[in-house]
Design a protein around this motif. Structure first.
Motif, short mmCIF file in Angstrom:
data_model
loop_
_atom_site.label_atom_id
_atom_site.label_comp_id
_atom_site.label_asym_id
_atom_site.label_seq_id
_atom_site.Cartn_x
_atom_site.Cartn_y
_atom_site.Cartn_z
N ALA A 96 0.84 -1.20 0.00
CA ALA A 96 0.00 0.00 0.00
C ALA A 96 0.87 1.25 0.00
O ALA A 96 0.60 2.22 -0.73
N ALA A 97 1.94 1.25 0.82
CA ALA A 97 2.84 2.41 0.84
C ALA A 97 3.55 2.57 -0.49
O ALA A 97 3.73 3.69 -0.99
N PHE A 98 3.94 1.45 -1.11
CA PHE A 98 4.61 1.53 -2.41
C PHE A 98 3.68 2.09 -3.48
O PHE A 98 4.07 2.97 -4.26
N LEU A 99 2.44 1.59 -3.52
CA LEU A 99 1.50 2.06 -4.54
C LEU A 99 1.08 3.51 -4.31
O LEU A 99 0.84 4.25 -5.27
N ASP A 100 1.00 3.95 -3.05
CA ASP A 100 0.71 5.36 -2.77
C ASP A 100 1.79 6.28 -3.32
O ASP A 100 1.51 7.41 -3.74
N GLY A 101 3.03 5.80 -3.30
CA GLY A 101 4.13 6.60 -3.81
C GLY A 101 4.31 6.55 -5.31
O GLY A 101 5.22 7.21 -5.85
N GLU A 102 3.49 5.76 -6.00
CA GLU A 102 3.63 5.61 -7.45
C GLU A 102 2.58 6.40 -8.22
O GLU A 102 2.39 6.14 -9.42
N LEU A 103 1.90 7.34 -7.56
CA LEU A 103 0.87 8.10 -8.27
C LEU A 103 1.45 8.92 -9.43
O LEU A 103 0.91 8.91 -10.55
N GLU A 104 2.55 9.61 -9.19
CA GLU A 104 3.14 10.43 -10.26
C GLU A 104 3.66 9.56 -11.39
O GLU A 104 3.50 9.91 -12.57
N THR A 105 4.29 8.45 -11.07
CA THR A 105 4.80 7.58 -12.12
C THR A 105 3.67 7.02 -12.97
O THR A 105 3.76 6.98 -14.21
N ALA A 106 2.59 6.58 -12.30
CA ALA A 106 1.45 6.06 -13.05
C ALA A 106 0.81 7.14 -13.91
O ALA A 106 0.39 6.88 -15.05
N ALA A 107 0.75 8.37 -13.38
CA ALA A 107 0.19 9.47 -14.16
C ALA A 107 1.05 9.77 -15.39
O ALA A 107 0.52 10.02 -16.49
N LEU A 108 2.37 9.75 -15.23
CA LEU A 108 3.25 9.97 -16.38
C LEU A 108 3.09 8.87 -17.43
O LEU A 108 3.11 9.13 -18.64
N LEU A 109 2.94 7.62 -16.97
CA LEU A 109 2.73 6.53 -17.92
C LEU A 109 1.43 6.72 -18.69
O LEU A 109 1.36 6.46 -19.90
N ARG A 110 0.39 7.18 -17.99
CA ARG A 110 -0.87 7.44 -18.67
C ARG A 110 -0.73 8.57 -19.69
O ARG A 110 -1.29 8.51 -20.80
N CYS A 111 0.05 9.62 -19.34
CA CYS A 111 0.25 10.73 -20.26
C CYS A 111 1.07 10.32 -21.48
O CYS A 111 0.93 10.91 -22.57
N GLU A 188 -4.80 -5.87 -5.02
CA GLU A 188 -5.59 -5.72 -6.23
C GLU A 188 -6.44 -4.45 -6.21
O GLU A 188 -6.52 -3.71 -7.20
N SER A 189 -7.11 -4.17 -5.08
CA SER A 189 -7.95 -2.97 -5.03
C SER A 189 -7.11 -1.70 -5.15
O SER A 189 -7.52 -0.73 -5.82
N LYS A 190 -5.93 -1.68 -4.56
CA LYS A 190 -5.05 -0.52 -4.67
C LYS A 190 -4.52 -0.36 -6.10
O LYS A 190 -4.39 0.76 -6.61
N VAL A 191 -4.22 -1.46 -6.76
CA VAL A 191 -3.74 -1.40 -8.13
C VAL A 191 -4.82 -0.84 -9.04
O VAL A 191 -4.56 0.01 -9.91
N ARG A 192 -6.06 -1.29 -8.86
CA ARG A 192 -7.16 -0.77 -9.67
C ARG A 192 -7.39 0.72 -9.41
O ARG A 192 -7.65 1.49 -10.33
N ALA A 193 -7.30 1.12 -8.13
CA ALA A 193 -7.47 2.54 -7.81
C ALA A 193 -6.35 3.39 -8.40
O ALA A 193 -6.59 4.51 -8.87
N LEU A 194 -5.12 2.85 -8.39
CA LEU A 194 -4.00 3.58 -8.96
C LEU A 194 -4.18 3.77 -10.47
O LEU A 194 -3.94 4.87 -11.01
N ALA A 195 -4.63 2.73 -11.16
CA ALA A 195 -4.81 2.84 -12.61
C ALA A 195 -5.99 3.72 -12.98
O ALA A 195 -6.01 4.31 -14.06
N ALA A 196 -6.99 3.81 -12.07
CA ALA A 196 -8.18 4.60 -12.38
C ALA A 196 -8.06 6.06 -11.97
O ALA A 196 -8.95 6.86 -12.29
N THR A 197 -7.00 6.44 -11.27
CA THR A 197 -6.83 7.84 -10.87
C THR A 197 -6.52 8.71 -12.08
O THR A 197 -5.58 8.42 -12.83
N PRO A 198 -7.27 9.79 -12.34
CA PRO A 198 -7.01 10.66 -13.50
C PRO A 198 -5.62 11.28 -13.42
O PRO A 198 -5.22 11.80 -12.37
#
Length: 285
Positions: A96-111, A188-198
């Motif tokens: 959970a701590a790791f996925l919380d810290g990956e918001l910016e990386t996931a956002a850049l991948l989406r961009c 799994e729920s954290k991964v889905r939330a991370l991928a669904a964050t705009p």
């Protein structure tokens, strides 16, 4: 018990002596040894039909030691399950701590053009890799611990023959499968939330951490309780033992959660108390 030849040399078998004679009968190999032994004992007793003869099968004669060994096995099994749950909790907190810290990386991948499913698949793979590492280390650590304990027991008992547990591929695969299932379930729920964050909310710093997932948490708790019950029933071969173990784990988790909530509320109330120094109130906040 002494052998027949020894009895004849001692001269104890005289008139009036109370002697109990016993004979062991070896049965051929069978896919169900206990059932075969009980059937053979019943058939032999019906054929002899003598009041001074007693025919006892191996499962009946070893009932007390078998029950004791069963209770000891259940104790170690439930202790291992409790340790597994503690490890799953630690894995959940770390992921959970790791996925919380990956918001910016996931956002850049989406961009950069990655879809939500691709981002979710990438982070799901990372979480499963963490679970695989935990499974391999757990299997190796269990084998090393068993080897060390058997070596210590051999020296304590004074056995001359070397004892060393051989690695069990089936147990190692089971450990790996359980670790992978735990890693997938807690993340799994954290991964889905991370991928669904705009991505725009992250880049505009409107989302600093993953949103809460009450539905995923509820599903995780329900699925975890069912998995604990089924796994305990499978390992202990007792629905009653699995039931009270699951209830005990659930009650302990609720008590710990209630205690943490009360402690946090007490700290929040203390942070606004005017009797405390300013530095203490600021630290509590």
């Amino acid at each position: 018990f002494i052998g027949l030849q020894t009895v004849e040399r001692t001269g104890l078998a005289r008139f009036g002596a109370r002697i109990r004679r016993s004979a062991l009968v070896a049965l051929p190999a069978s896919p169900d040894p206990e059932r075969s032994a009980r059937g053979a004992a019943a058939a032999l007793a019906a054929r002899l039909a003598a009041p001074y003869l007693q025919v006892t099968s191996y499962p009946e004669s070893e009932e007390a030691p078998r029950r004791a060994m069963g209770r000891l096995t259940n104790y170690f099994t439930l202790t291992a399950l409790a340790t597994l749950l503690l490890g799953a909790g630690g894995m959940a907190a770390g992921l959970a701590a790791f996925l919380d810290g990956e918001l910016e990386t996931a956002a850049l991948l989406r961009c950069l053009g990655a879809s939500a499913d691709e981002v979710a698949g990438a982070y799901r793979t990372v979480c499963l890799f963490v679970g695989a590492q935990a499974g391999v280390l757990g299997a190796f650590g269990g084998w090393a611990l068993a080897t060390g304990l058997m070596t210590w027991a051999r020296g304590w008992v004074g056995l001359d023959r070397p004892l060393s547990p051989a690695p069990d591929p089936r147990a190692a695969l089971e450990t790996l499968a359980v670790a992978l299932a735990c890693a997938w379930g807690v993340s799994e729920s954290k991964v889905r939330a991370l991928a669904a964050t705009p991505p725009l909310e992250v880049l505009r710093e409107k989302a600093e951490r993953l949103p809460p997932t009450p539905r995923g948490t509820a599903l995780l708790l329900a699925g975890g309780a069912a998995a604990v019950f089924l796994y305990a029933a499978l390992k202990t071969d007792s629905l009653a033992t699995a039931r009270w173990f699951t209830l005990a784990i659930a009650a302990t988790a609720l008590a710990v959660a209630a205690g943490c909530a009360l402690a946090l509320r007490a700290l929040g109330a203390a942070s606004t108390a005017s009797t405390l120094p300013f530095a203490a109130r600021l630290g509590l906040k």
